[in-house]
Design a protein around this motif. Structure first.
Motif, PDB file in Angstrom:
ATOM      1  N   ASP A 316     -91.038 -18.906-110.143  1.00  0.00           N
ATOM      2  CA  ASP A 316     -90.040 -18.802-109.074  1.00  0.00           C
ATOM      3  C   ASP A 316     -89.203 -20.061-108.881  1.00  0.00           C
ATOM      4  OD1 ASP A 316     -89.134 -16.660-107.594  1.00  0.00           O
ATOM      5  OD2 ASP A 316     -90.009 -17.364-105.727  1.00  0.00           O
ATOM      6  N   LYS A 317     -89.385 -21.075-109.714  1.00  0.00           N
ATOM      7  CA  LYS A 317     -88.626 -22.310-109.519  1.00  0.00           C
ATOM      8  C   LYS A 317     -87.133 -22.105-109.743  1.00  0.00           C
ATOM      9  CE  LYS A 317     -92.381 -25.559-110.432  1.00  0.00           C
ATOM     10  NZ  LYS A 317     -92.877 -26.671-111.280  1.00  0.00           N
ATOM     11  N   MET A 318     -86.789 -21.300-110.746  1.00  0.00           N
ATOM     12  CA  MET A 318     -85.367 -21.105-111.030  1.00  0.00           C
ATOM     13  C   MET A 318     -84.703 -20.257-109.957  1.00  0.00           C
ATOM     14  SD  MET A 318     -82.877 -21.959-112.770  1.00  0.00           S
ATOM     15  CE  MET A 318     -83.949 -22.983-113.771  1.00  0.00           C
ATOM     16  N   ARG A 319     -85.374 -19.211-109.523  1.00  0.00           N
ATOM     17  CA  ARG A 319     -84.795 -18.349-108.493  1.00  0.00           C
ATOM     18  C   ARG A 319     -84.557 -19.139-107.209  1.00  0.00           C
ATOM     19  NH1 ARG A 319     -85.904 -14.668-104.300  1.00  0.00           N
ATOM     20  NH2 ARG A 319     -87.983 -15.562-104.085  1.00  0.00           N
ATOM     21  N   THR A 321     -84.096 -22.341-106.998  1.00  0.00           N
ATOM     22  CA  THR A 321     -83.003 -23.278-107.270  1.00  0.00           C
ATOM     23  C   THR A 321     -81.652 -22.580-107.130  1.00  0.00           C
ATOM     24  OG1 THR A 321     -84.354 -24.645-108.754  1.00  0.00           O
ATOM     25  CG2 THR A 321     -81.959 -24.750-109.032  1.00  0.00           C
ATOM     26  N   LEU A 322     -81.535 -21.366-107.675  1.00  0.00           N
ATOM     27  CA  LEU A 322     -80.287 -20.612-107.543  1.00  0.00           C
ATOM     28  C   LEU A 322     -79.979 -20.337-106.076  1.00  0.00           C
ATOM     29  CD1 LEU A 322     -80.688 -18.022-110.453  1.00  0.00           C
ATOM     30  CD2 LEU A 322     -79.405 -20.164-110.468  1.00  0.00           C
ATOM     31  N   LEU A 323     -80.990 -19.941-105.322  1.00  0.00           N
ATOM     32  CA  LEU A 323     -80.786 -19.707-103.890  1.00  0.00           C
ATOM     33  C   LEU A 323     -80.329 -20.980-103.188  1.00  0.00           C
ATOM     34  CD1 LEU A 323     -83.859 -17.437-103.025  1.00  0.00           C
ATOM     35  CD2 LEU A 323     -81.449 -16.818-102.743  1.00  0.00           C
ATOM     36  N   GLY A 324     -80.959 -22.102-103.532  1.00  0.00           N
ATOM     37  CA  GLY A 324     -80.561 -23.369-102.928  1.00  0.00           C
ATOM     38  C   GLY A 324     -79.118 -23.718-103.237  1.00  0.00           C
ATOM     39  N   GLY A 325     -78.708 -23.504-104.488  1.00  0.00           N
ATOM     40  CA  GLY A 325     -77.332 -23.797-104.867  1.00  0.00           C
ATOM     41  C   GLY A 325     -76.332 -22.932-104.135  1.00  0.00           C
ATOM     42  N   VAL A 326     -76.632 -21.648-104.012  1.00  0.00           N
ATOM     43  CA  VAL A 326     -75.713 -20.728-103.330  1.00  0.00           C
ATOM     44  C   VAL A 326     -75.624 -21.057-101.842  1.00  0.00           C
ATOM     45  CG1 VAL A 326     -75.359 -18.316-102.667  1.00  0.00           C
ATOM     46  CG2 VAL A 326     -76.079 -18.871-105.000  1.00  0.00           C
ATOM     47  N   GLN A 327     -76.753 -21.303-101.218  1.00  0.00           N
ATOM     48  CA  GLN A 327     -76.761 -21.506 -99.773  1.00  0.00           C
ATOM     49  C   GLN A 327     -76.211 -22.864 -99.359  1.00  0.00           C
ATOM     50  OE1 GLN A 327     -80.913 -20.694 -99.014  1.00  0.00           O
ATOM     51  NE2 GLN A 327     -80.586 -18.488 -98.871  1.00  0.00           N
ATOM     52  N   THR A 328     -76.189 -23.834-100.303  1.00  0.00           N
ATOM     53  CA  THR A 328     -75.674 -25.163 -99.982  1.00  0.00           C
ATOM     54  C   THR A 328     -74.166 -25.264-100.181  1.00  0.00           C
ATOM     55  OG1 THR A 328     -77.787 -26.050-100.780  1.00  0.00           O
ATOM     56  CG2 THR A 328     -76.036 -27.634-100.390  1.00  0.00           C
ATOM     57  N   LEU A 346     -80.861 -12.902-103.752  1.00  0.00           N
ATOM     58  CA  LEU A 346     -79.721 -13.571-104.374  1.00  0.00           C
ATOM     59  C   LEU A 346     -78.417 -12.841-104.058  1.00  0.00           C
ATOM     60  CD1 LEU A 346     -81.292 -14.515-107.825  1.00  0.00           C
ATOM     61  CD2 LEU A 346     -80.435 -16.121-106.110  1.00  0.00           C
ATOM     62  N   ILE A 347     -78.461 -11.512-104.053  1.00  0.00           N
ATOM     63  CA  ILE A 347     -77.268 -10.745-103.683  1.00  0.00           C
ATOM     64  C   ILE A 347     -76.840 -11.090-102.260  1.00  0.00           C
ATOM     65  CG2 ILE A 347     -76.410  -8.426-103.174  1.00  0.00           C
ATOM     66  CD1 ILE A 347     -78.095  -7.405-105.513  1.00  0.00           C
ATOM     67  N   SER A 348     -77.794 -11.109-101.359  1.00  0.00           N
ATOM     68  CA  SER A 348     -77.477 -11.425 -99.958  1.00  0.00           C
ATOM     69  C   SER A 348     -76.919 -12.836 -99.823  1.00  0.00           C
ATOM     70  CB  SER A 348     -78.727 -11.265 -99.093  1.00  0.00           C
ATOM     71  OG  SER A 348     -79.188  -9.934 -99.106  1.00  0.00           O
ATOM     72  N   ALA A 416     -81.729 -19.947-118.708  1.00  0.00           N
ATOM     73  CA  ALA A 416     -82.038 -18.818-117.824  1.00  0.00           C
ATOM     74  C   ALA A 416     -80.820 -17.953-117.530  1.00  0.00           C
ATOM     75  CB  ALA A 416     -82.632 -19.322-116.507  1.00  0.00           C
ATOM     76  N   ASN A 417     -81.036 -16.647-117.504  1.00  0.00           N
ATOM     77  CA  ASN A 417     -80.033 -15.677-117.070  1.00  0.00           C
ATOM     78  C   ASN A 417     -80.295 -15.278-115.618  1.00  0.00           C
ATOM     79  OD1 ASN A 417     -78.860 -15.327-119.785  1.00  0.00           O
ATOM     80  ND2 ASN A 417     -80.808 -14.330-120.256  1.00  0.00           N
ATOM     81  N   TRP A 418     -79.347 -14.558-115.026  1.00  0.00           N
ATOM     82  CA  TRP A 418     -79.526 -14.042-113.665  1.00  0.00           C
ATOM     83  C   TRP A 418     -80.133 -12.639-113.754  1.00  0.00           C
ATOM     84  CZ3 TRP A 418     -77.232 -15.727-108.707  1.00  0.00           C
ATOM     85  CH2 TRP A 418     -76.798 -17.051-108.742  1.00  0.00           C
ATOM     86  N   ASP A 419     -81.320 -12.535-114.280  1.00  0.00           N
ATOM     87  CA  ASP A 419     -81.973 -11.227-114.396  1.00  0.00           C
ATOM     88  C   ASP A 419     -83.470 -11.386-114.219  1.00  0.00           C
ATOM     89  OD1 ASP A 419     -82.863 -12.316-116.785  1.00  0.00           O
ATOM     90  OD2 ASP A 419     -81.953 -10.812-118.072  1.00  0.00           O
ATOM     91  N   PRO A 420     -84.179 -10.287-113.937  1.00  0.00           N
ATOM     92  CA  PRO A 420     -85.615 -10.380-113.675  1.00  0.00           C
ATOM     93  C   PRO A 420     -86.413 -10.923-114.847  1.00  0.00           C
ATOM     94  CG  PRO A 420     -84.756  -8.273-112.912  1.00  0.00           C
ATOM     95  CD  PRO A 420     -83.662  -8.919-113.711  1.00  0.00           C
ATOM     96  N   ARG A 421     -85.972 -10.641-116.071  1.00  0.00           N
ATOM     97  CA  ARG A 421     -86.727 -11.131-117.222  1.00  0.00           C
ATOM     98  C   ARG A 421     -86.740 -12.650-117.252  1.00  0.00           C
ATOM     99  NH1 ARG A 421     -89.215  -9.163-121.253  1.00  0.00           N
ATOM    100  NH2 ARG A 421     -88.604  -7.060-120.636  1.00  0.00           N
TER     101      ARG A 421
END
Length: 482
Positions: A316-319, A321-328, A346-348, A416-421
């Protein structure tokens, strides 16, 4: 006349099926972090008697964390700790002053990764194999002491042969060479380059052999990382595999755009630690000492940190991180990715960012090499478009680039891609970079892609025919498994 056993056989089978379903369901309910994944597996377990529980045992249970911990516990002192014996350049205060609000993002990623930032790095983007492969081959040929090379795909084609020859030359001049290829990725071409490398005297290993029945639980857990480190001080990372398709000048049958980065400076040690852990996991050989981890001097202005991600201890580190980047983000988010299947969080976050007034641009390929992923992605785009996010579809050749830029300062690069895999199953590696020059150049690269792209709209998504919308919706239901 039927024997007693034959008469009882249906009842025995039904009882056994129910018992297996109860045990498997209980495990899924108690162990699965995502409630939707747990619910999905419970449905499969009960709707497909006997086969459902077997599939769950083979594909639904993550055994990696337990095995990784056991292996790391047996490694020599120091290798199990990514920071042991290193001389990190901690730059927290300087970053807060230089980046303003993105200092908060640095704190978030620091807590997520438990790794320090490093100053004094140089990061050079290289577009496609036309630029990346010559630079990588030159680095391999100039290596004097050690070479660590990890890739998902190492094709048996002209490009693969060229890399194999370079690695053989390194071995012949006395360089310590270690090559790690994912077991599934090694089968993208035949015969596998694993055997060809061994014939050349290159020490090579497969990550998680999965063809044997007792290895099938690891089939979904792939090493998607792309890391090359020469002499412990010069590295390459990004999304590029070793294959002819990336060299566009050759006019390959299946051309693939992509982006690779040459990295120098103290952060290279973090790349090397990740490779060393993967190598030890696969071979039980510990790589240590100055041969692999020399002292590194500052060579540039980029502040950077490695972000390993995987289904074990790095889950979950990448997910996050992506959330942190979007929210900041305060004014701009640019995302370039080949596979876009973000989860609900991530959509929200992207939708809220757009409603806050942040310019959110998402750049995707118009023609995908994975049709199911493209259909599933289209089915969720309305949730972003209706909130003000912009989506652009780039023309062929297929764009495999993975890039995220926030506020012309923070750049996220890697595999990393933006997908569940990528975010739940694969072992990935990314690097966060704080540098205005790098970020602005990557923003411009994305803008160049947008200039050649077509913008998709809410009307276009809503205007799909009923059969197409149904197809895309069914594909979206499968997104946790794509």
């Amino acid at each position: 006349m039927l024997s007693v056993l034959e008469q009882l056989r249906p009842a025995i089978i039904a009882t056994l099926s129910a018992l297996l379903a109860v045990i498997a369901s209980a495990h899924a309910v108690m162990r699965k972090r995502d409630s939707r994944a747990a619910l999905g597996w419970v449905g499969v377990i009960w709707l497909v008697p006997i086969v459902g529980p077997v599939l769950y045992v083979l594909l639904g249970i993550n055994r990696i964390e337990r095995r990784a911990k056991a292996l790391r516990a047996g490694l020599p002192v120091g290798l199990g700790d990514r920071d042991a014996g290193t001389d990190w350049r901690a730059v927290g205060v300087e970053l807060m002053e230089a980046s303003g609000h993105l200092g908060a993002l640095a704190r978030v990623v620091g807590q997520v990764t438990d790794s320090p930032l490093t100053a004094g790095n140089h990061v050079e983007p290289l577009q496609n194999g036309d630029a990346a492969f010559p630079a990588m081959l030159e680095t391999i040929d100039s290596a004097e002491r050690s070479l660590a090379f990890s890739t998902y795909i190492f094709d048996h084609d002209e490009t693969g042969e060229t890399f194999a020859d370079a690695l053989q030359r390194a071995v012949n001049r006395g360089v310590a060479v270690r090559v790690l290829i994912d077991s599934i990725g090694a089968r993208y071409s035949w015969p596998s380059m694993v055997g060809q490398l061994r014939k050349r005297g290159v020490r090579v290993a497969r990550f998680m052999q999965a063809i044997l029945p007792w290895r099938m639980p690891f089939f979904n857990l792939r090493n998607h990382r792309k890391i090359l480190v020469a002499d412990g001080g010069v590295a390459f990372t990004g999304g590029m595999n070793v294959r002819d398709g990336h060299v566009l000048a050759k006019g390959p049958r299946r051309p693939i755009q992509d982006l690779q980065f040459k990295v120098e400076g103290p952060v290279v040690q973090q790349l090397m630690w990740v490779f060393a852990e993967d190598w030890a996991f696969s071979t039980k050989e510990a790589l240590g000492g100055d041969l692999w981890f020399p002292r590194l001097e500052e060579v540039g202005a980029v502040i950077a940190r490695g972000i390993p991600d995987g289904p074990g201890e790095d889950f979950d580190k990448m997910r996050l991180t992506l959330l942190g980047g979007v929210q900041t983000a305060e004014y701009r988010i640019c995302i370039v990715t080949p596979y876009f299947l973000p989860d609900r969080d991530l959509i929200s976050a992207l939708a809220v960012a757009a409603m806050r007034g942040v310019e959110v641009d998402i750049v995707l390929p118009s023609v995908n090499n994975q049709p199911l992923v493209a259909w599933a992605s289209t089915a969720l785009l309305w949730q972003l478009l209706e909130r003000g996010c912009r989506v652009f579809l780039t023309p062929p050749p297929f764009d495999h680039t993975k890039l995220m830029v926030v506020d012309d300062l923070w750049t996220l690069i890697g595999s990393a891609n933006w997908d569940p895999r990528s975010l739940r199953l694969n072992f990935e590696f990314n690097v966060e970079c704080y540098d205005r020059e790098l970020a602005r150049s990557m923003t411009q690269l994305a803008a160049d892609k947008v200039a050649r792209a077509s913008q998709t709209t809410q009307a276009a998504v809503d205007g799909r025919s009923v059969p197409v919308r149904l197809r895309d919706g069914v594909a979206r239901l499968l997104s946790p498994y794509l």
